[in-house]
Write a protein that holds these residues in place. Structure first.
Motif, PDB file in Angstrom:
ATOM      1  N   SER A 197     -50.494  17.642 -35.027  1.00  0.00           N
ATOM      2  CA  SER A 197     -51.207  16.705 -35.904  1.00  0.00           C
ATOM      3  C   SER A 197     -50.284  16.133 -36.977  1.00  0.00           C
ATOM      4  N   THR A 230     -49.796  11.969 -37.328  1.00  0.00           N
ATOM      5  CA  THR A 230     -50.144  11.199 -38.531  1.00  0.00           C
ATOM      6  C   THR A 230     -48.954  10.358 -38.984  1.00  0.00           C
ATOM      7  N   GLU A 241     -55.053  20.902 -31.715  1.00  0.00           N
ATOM      8  CA  GLU A 241     -55.505  19.645 -32.316  1.00  0.00           C
ATOM      9  C   GLU A 241     -55.247  18.444 -31.441  1.00  0.00           C
ATOM     10  N   GLY A 242     -54.609  18.633 -30.295  1.00  0.00           N
ATOM     11  CA  GLY A 242     -54.400  17.478 -29.443  1.00  0.00           C
ATOM     12  C   GLY A 242     -53.157  17.586 -28.590  1.00  0.00           C
ATOM     13  N   GLY A 249     -51.687   8.972 -29.043  1.00  0.00           N
ATOM     14  CA  GLY A 249     -51.514   9.164 -30.486  1.00  0.00           C
ATOM     15  C   GLY A 249     -50.497   8.224 -31.098  1.00  0.00           C
ATOM     16  N   TYR A 252     -65.821  16.540 -37.321  1.00  0.00           N
ATOM     17  CA  TYR A 252     -65.652  16.650 -35.868  1.00  0.00           C
ATOM     18  C   TYR A 252     -65.665  15.272 -35.212  1.00  0.00           C
ATOM     19  N   GLN A 253     -65.208  14.283 -35.969  1.00  0.00           N
ATOM     20  CA  GLN A 253     -65.165  12.910 -35.500  1.00  0.00           C
ATOM     21  C   GLN A 253     -64.368  12.782 -34.196  1.00  0.00           C
ATOM     22  N   LYS A 254     -63.245  13.491 -34.145  1.00  0.00           N
ATOM     23  CA  LYS A 254     -62.372  13.423 -32.968  1.00  0.00           C
ATOM     24  C   LYS A 254     -63.116  13.869 -31.705  1.00  0.00           C
ATOM     25  N   GLU A 255     -63.840  14.975 -31.826  1.00  0.00           N
ATOM     26  CA  GLU A 255     -64.558  15.495 -30.661  1.00  0.00           C
ATOM     27  C   GLU A 255     -65.742  14.603 -30.289  1.00  0.00           C
ATOM     28  N   LYS A 279     -65.924  11.454 -30.640  1.00  0.00           N
ATOM     29  CA  LYS A 279     -65.363  10.281 -29.989  1.00  0.00           C
ATOM     30  C   LYS A 279     -64.923  10.608 -28.561  1.00  0.00           C
ATOM     31  N   LEU A 280     -64.244  11.737 -28.439  1.00  0.00           N
ATOM     32  CA  LEU A 280     -63.756  12.196 -27.143  1.00  0.00           C
ATOM     33  C   LEU A 280     -64.902  12.326 -26.140  1.00  0.00           C
TER      34      LEU A 280
END
Lengths: 446, 446
Positions: B16, B20, B52-53, B92, B270-273, B275-276
């Motif tokens: 992460s 960024t 995290e990804g 990313g 948990y925006q990332k999840e 969206k995923l």
């Protein structure tokens, strides 16, 4: 159509609102359980209990609408309306001069409290306290114990969330018996044999392959027949497991940081309970780490005690190791490292420098083991080899071995016994004191 | 003597940190699991996976110290050193141009991944996915499901802490069978008969007498033989119980507020999840509340369906009620209130206006029950009377009745099925999809 929209504002205030003085000289309504009633002749003191404390209410004869002071009974729950006034002799420094009462609920007719829950100390045996647990917990000191315990779990979780751990929930009904040994509860599962999980070991390792760092605070079950002051048959294990470690020292470092955080949280948010129970929290600044064999040696020399079994620590020895590090280094905690391979489970990583020992540790706190942890094997081949050496059949562990077959980072973790940790923080003599509803060989109720 | 002092700073950064852009153009070291390897001829793309990804690493032939690109295998864990550069086509937007590699661990020799975990969708049957769960969870979308689930539990707890609830931990091995019925797992407990708790009901009510408001998020066990898409034999129940209520509406209000808080937390953290998994969270602003008998009537009229059993809701009817309130009021949620007394347990409070019904409710979410709750009896005499009416022997419930005998405030509570709630949020078709390691009639492993 009616709609539900969220919490509605209530007209009653909380006891804590009154005790902070915010309502001084004003009329408020408050609800609570009648904790004690003291008849003073022309008036009565009625102390109300809620979750945050006690408040004294004055019922003057003939001045209270709704009911007679004489009919107020311990165990009722009531709503009282009255003016808040300063009174130094009242608990918290304020009292309520009651003008109106409404009864919300009543205890059974003719019920007599079998244990003096409103006393500061109930002065009764542990057995009686446990048998009457459902009401004994209403005692102010008893319930403070489990607020402290709540704080420990909160601290554990909060700290791990901040350090990028993921919380998991693993099954308690399992097909295998990961920790080995006979101390496992069996149950019938739709015609199959199943067990209650002795630890989340297999699952937390599995989840390291998914999230790198995971934790769980959940019940574990051990069918041990010991009926001692430190054994429970069901307890809460604070477990974590982390990947990408450089060595088992990373696990000890993490635990020291967790404990530091927990104690800071307790000081900040559980000050009332710490004061009530008169607890001084231990320091975690410099926790000594000593090898298992060294620790045995040191204690044997200092306390003139023969080493009987070089491969295990007796409870007596744990106490002496605790004493040694308190006396020599002023620490209530000590990490004992490099436990013998024989005494550790099949997943423990042996020390490459000497495979009679493992890269593992226990944390002793005031002379009692509260944590077991260490580095785990991460190589498929090494894990299969160790299983075979122990006479285990790898075919019984297909699901577990799958994670190694497809790659696991170097990892390790630990399990902290929540009730034991609480017991030692509170200087209690029996782990049942710090277990809400203990389960032991002879106790399954309440 | 060595001392443990807390977490040591590591020299590696996290994925992460790279994504960024903070490390743009600088040399960093990062650790991760090899998620995919793509051989492009003179160079290879190696995608590393951590919690995290993902991050793409470029291995140029002959430019990497430590190992050959050709020998990098899926499932290895490695540490790579390299310069961070911008690359729009990389996941990313950044990639690492690798100069050095260190292998941390390796999968088994000749292991072949039995399921394509690095694909976006694994396109395999649920059965296969569950059997290979320990590694299938490494798929990015699979693991996102259980991050969402983590967020739900966090939201539940955080909100209740803010509202003066105390977290409790109640025993799972119990002597009695509070919910009644045959759906209970039995076990041998040192020569006594014991059960696995079907719910923390008795204990959470007990603890209302102690802390006024309590909650627990813990496993419950039901030996139901249904093998449906919505039943589990072990699941997580999000339970709360609160005293000093004015009516069972207070419980529904609290649940609406909890759900609102949970969804806000998910949106924030948990925006990332979300969206995923392409999830749109439902609104909780105006949740309709409709009586059980009315709901049956409405659905019967609108969808032209005969009422077969006036005392129970069939799954089909739940679906139609969900559909009705979606169509008529735009709500994914609906509270169905006043369930028939016959279908509710002995501790449910009957409606004083008509004791064929209770002051209880279910919450339906997209046509499925995700919560059961209501007001409980708080009077000793009323509880004993209801037990006797049902042919139960109050002597079997001495510990439970103790709390009423010595006074309980008016109270109620609920239990939310965590896996079902997750399932409905994610629009999954089977509750096993949102259970980490499901237990059903035919599945006890992994």
């Amino acid at each position: 159509m009616e709609f539900v929209k969220g919490i509605k504002e209530k007209e009653t205030v909380e006891i804590s609102d009154i005790l902070t003085g915010g309502w001084f000289d004003r009329e408020v309504s408050v609800r609570g359980a009648v904790h004690t009633v003291r008849d003073m002749g022309e008036f009565s003191f009625v102390v109300l209990r809620k979750y945050e404390g006690l408040v004294q209410c004055v019922f003057e004869d003939g001045k209270v609408e709704g009911m007679e002071a004489k009919t107020v009974r311990e165990g009722m729950t009531i709503e009282v309306k009255g003016a808040v006034s300063r009174e130094e002799r009242a608990p918290g420094g304020f009292e309520l001069r009651v003008s109106e009462v409404k009864v919300l609920s009543e205890p059974a007719k003719d019920s007599v409290m079998p244990i003096p829950i409103s006393k500061w100390k109930m002065s009764t045996s542990l057995e009686t306290k446990l048998s009457l647990r459902p009401i004994a917990l209403r005692n102010i000191r008893e319930r403070a114990i489990f607020k402290i315990q709540e704080g420990i779990v909160r601290g554990f979780r909060d700290f791990l969330f901040r350090n990028h751990f993921t919380e998991i929930r693993t099954p308690k009904i399992v097909a295998g018996n990961a920790e080995g040994g006979a101390n496992v509860f069996k149950l019938e599962y739709f015609g199959k044999k199943a067990f209650l999980a002795q630890s989340p070991q297999v699952y937390k390792q599995t989840m390291v392959g998914v999230y790198d760092r995971v934790f769980e605070a959940a019940p574990v079950f051990r069918a041990e027949k010991h009926n001692t002051t430190r054994h429970l048959n069901e307890y809460t294990s604070l477990d974590f497991e982390m990947g990408y470690i450089d060595g088992f020292e990373d696990i000890m470092d993490m635990e020291a940081a967790i404990l530091t955080y927990i104690f800071e949280l307790l000081k900040k948010e559980y000050q009332k309970e710490l004061k009530l129970l008169n607890i001084e929290l231990p320091s975690t600044e410099n926790i000594p780490a000593v090898r298992f064999d060294e620790a045995k040696q040191l204690v044997s020399e200092k306390y003139n005690r023969k080493i009987k079994n070089p491969y295990d620590l007796e409870p007596e020895e744990e106490i002496l190791i605790g004493r040694y590090f308190k006396e020599e280094y002023g620490s209530d905690f000590v990490f004992v490292t490099h436990y013998p391979s024989k005494k550790r489970p099949f997943y423990a990583m042996d020390d490459p420098a000497d495979n009679k020992f493992t890269l593992s540790f226990d944390l002793l706190f005031k002379g009692m083991e509260v944590t077991t942890g260490g580095q785990r094997i991460h190589s498929y081949e090494a894990q299969v080899e160790k299983m075979l050496k122990r006479g285990m059949d790898p075919a019984d562990f297909t699901d577990y071995l799958m994670i190694f077959k497809h790659g696991m980072p170097p990892h390790g973790g630990l399990g902290i016994g929540l009730e034991r940790l609480t017991m030692k923080i509170l200087d209690e003599q029996n782990v049942r004191e710090t277990t809400l509803f203990p389960r032991d060989v002879s106790r399954l109720e309440p």
